[in-house]
Write a protein that holds these residues in place. Structure first.
Motif, PDB file in Angstrom:
ATOM      1  N   GLU A  69      85.533 -32.435   6.662  1.00 35.43           N
ATOM      2  CA  GLU A  69      86.317 -33.138   5.648  1.00 35.43           C
ATOM      3  C   GLU A  69      87.409 -34.028   6.245  1.00 35.43           C
ATOM      4  OE1 GLU A  69      87.866 -30.180   3.076  1.00 35.43           O
ATOM      5  OE2 GLU A  69      89.001 -29.114   4.642  1.00 35.43           O
ATOM      6  N   ASP A  70      87.868 -33.716   7.451  1.00 38.93           N
ATOM      7  CA  ASP A  70      88.937 -34.517   8.078  1.00 38.93           C
ATOM      8  C   ASP A  70      88.380 -35.584   9.015  1.00 38.93           C
ATOM      9  OD1 ASP A  70      90.933 -33.082   6.793  1.00 38.93           O
ATOM     10  OD2 ASP A  70      90.965 -31.553   8.381  1.00 38.93           O
ATOM     11  N   LYS A  82      76.570 -29.323   1.920  1.00 44.02           N
ATOM     12  CA  LYS A  82      77.693 -28.600   1.329  1.00 44.02           C
ATOM     13  C   LYS A  82      78.316 -27.636   2.340  1.00 44.02           C
ATOM     14  CE  LYS A  82      76.723 -28.788  -3.604  1.00 44.02           C
ATOM     15  NZ  LYS A  82      76.579 -28.005  -4.857  1.00 44.02           N
ATOM     16  N   GLU A 136      80.722 -29.487   4.633  1.00 48.87           N
ATOM     17  CA  GLU A 136      81.865 -30.200   4.059  1.00 48.87           C
ATOM     18  C   GLU A 136      83.213 -29.728   4.599  1.00 48.87           C
ATOM     19  OE1 GLU A 136      81.381 -29.869  -0.136  1.00 48.87           O
ATOM     20  OE2 GLU A 136      80.059 -31.619  -0.285  1.00 48.87           O
ATOM     21  N   SER A 137      83.418 -28.409   4.619  1.00 45.78           N
ATOM     22  CA  SER A 137      84.735 -27.904   5.027  1.00 45.78           C
ATOM     23  C   SER A 137      85.027 -28.190   6.500  1.00 45.78           C
ATOM     24  CB  SER A 137      84.828 -26.398   4.762  1.00 45.78           C
ATOM     25  OG  SER A 137      83.864 -25.686   5.535  1.00 45.78           O
TER      26      SER A 137
END
Length: 371
Positions: free
Chosen positions: A364-365, A357, A360-361
């Protein structure tokens, strides 16, 4: 259709290899899977746990570990079978744990490092002598604890620190590391380092490492398989060994050291970096309350060693302070190139940090989760 008014029926043909429980993995790295534990798995785990921790009817067990998590590591079975008194805690709260230790004469507790950090924080405001000194023994697992935490438990609480290693898939006990007699004369820091290892194989457990450094296990506590997931079962039990997914090493004395989840190894500039080692260095800074180290995509390095830090209450620290603190403690390429401060870190209900988690940020791309 479920019926809740039906009377229980005797088991016509008892089978120790029948599925007793289905426990779902806590999902720190992927989608949870249903772990089939047999009656034999659970019984062997409970008995060997009781032997290694020398449990008796004189013990008082405080449930600082959720009973839903891997059946409370099997300790409810151990404690009930040996006649120990059990005290239930509604939620983890450091001050409440200290109160119950004081009120009920607690002698045994179990939980992740985050639980004991909460107790250490509460102990700073405790009025009077810390309860349970030279009486309480704690069992720690879920993540390799920083050596600083181990030393503080012994010095500030006076509680005995025991570490185990295992997984939901192994009921969970695979290794045990207890304070040995030869540790008694060691300096606190040196003793803490020895106790930071995962330990030696528990009774009835055989461990090896694969060519890639993954820890493999054989034992009567290894799962029967994943519920309705034959592909995952075959992968996990390939070659007759349970594949833990953890990277580690076994020294000449048989002691296992877990270096990282395979998915948590950071590859930066072509070098492998254990996030656990970096976390231990960062956490040794007195202003750091919590830390998680992850790899984030970087054009130059492939993955950049990144520390996500929660600052201790009342403390101040900068990213440069963290980097400077790490110099001399770990190799230069392992020092975080990026430090971010967070109010909290994503965790499971059992206190494990959910690194997938946290990533993730950053990812994400990206189509791939490695760079």
């Amino acid at each position: 259709m479920l019926r809740f008014d039906a009377e229980p029926r005797a088991w016509a043909e008892p089978d120790e290899d029948a599925t007793a429980t289905i426990n779902y993995t806590s999902g720190t790295t992927a989608r949870p899977k249903g772990v089939q534990m047999t009656h034999r798995n659970l019984w062997v785990n409970a008995v060997t746990f009781g032997m290694h921790m020398q449990v008796s009817d004189r013990d008082v067990y405080l449930h600082t570990l959720p009973m839903f998590h891997c059946n409370g590591w099997g300790l409810p079975y151990t404690m009930a079978g040996l006649g120990a008194r059990q005290v239930v805690l509604r939620k983890v709260d450091g001050a409440e744990i200290l109160r119950r230790v004081d009120q009920h004469g607690v002698t045994v507790m179990a939980g992740a490092p985050a639980v004991w950090n909460a107790v250490l924080e509460a102990a700073a405001d405790w009025d009077g002598e810390i309860p349970g000194r030279d009486r309480v023994r704690i069992i720690v697992a879920g993540a390799p604890p920083p050596s600083k935490t181990i030393a503080r438990v012994e010095a500030e609480l006076g509680w005995e620190f025991n570490q185990i290693y295992g997984l939901t898939e192994t009921a969970p006990l695979l290794t045990i590391n207890r304070p040995r007699a030869e540790y008694d004369e060691l300096e606190p820091e040196e003793r803490a380092k020895k106790l930071s290892r995962a330990g030696v194989p528990a009774l009835g457990v055989r461990l090896e490492t694969s060519e890639s450094g993954e820890v493999l296990a054989q034992s009567n506590v290894v799962l029967a398989g994943y519920w309705e997931n034959p592909d995952a079962s075959a992968e996990a039990l390939e070659g007759g060994w349970f594949h833990t997914g953890d990277g580690g090493s076994i020294d000449d004395g048989g002691y296992v050291t877990i270096s990282d989840r395979k998915k948590d190894v950071i590859i930066t500039g072509g070098e492998n970096v254990s996030s656990i080692e970096v976390e231990d260095a960062v956490f040794s800074h007195p202003a750091v309350a919590e830390v998680a180290v992850i790899g984030v995509p970087d054009d130059k390095w492939g993955e950049m060693v990144t520390a996500l830090v929660v600052v201790a209450e009342g403390e101040t620290v900068t990213a440069d302070d963290i980097v400077t603190h790490c110099r001399g403690r770990i190799a230069g390429y392992k020092i975080p190139k990026r430090v971010e401060f967070r109010d909290e870190l994503a965790r499971t209900a059992t206190g494990k940090i959910q690194k997938f988690k946290l990533r993730e940020s950053f990812w994400e791309d990206s189509e791939r989760k490695v760079n």
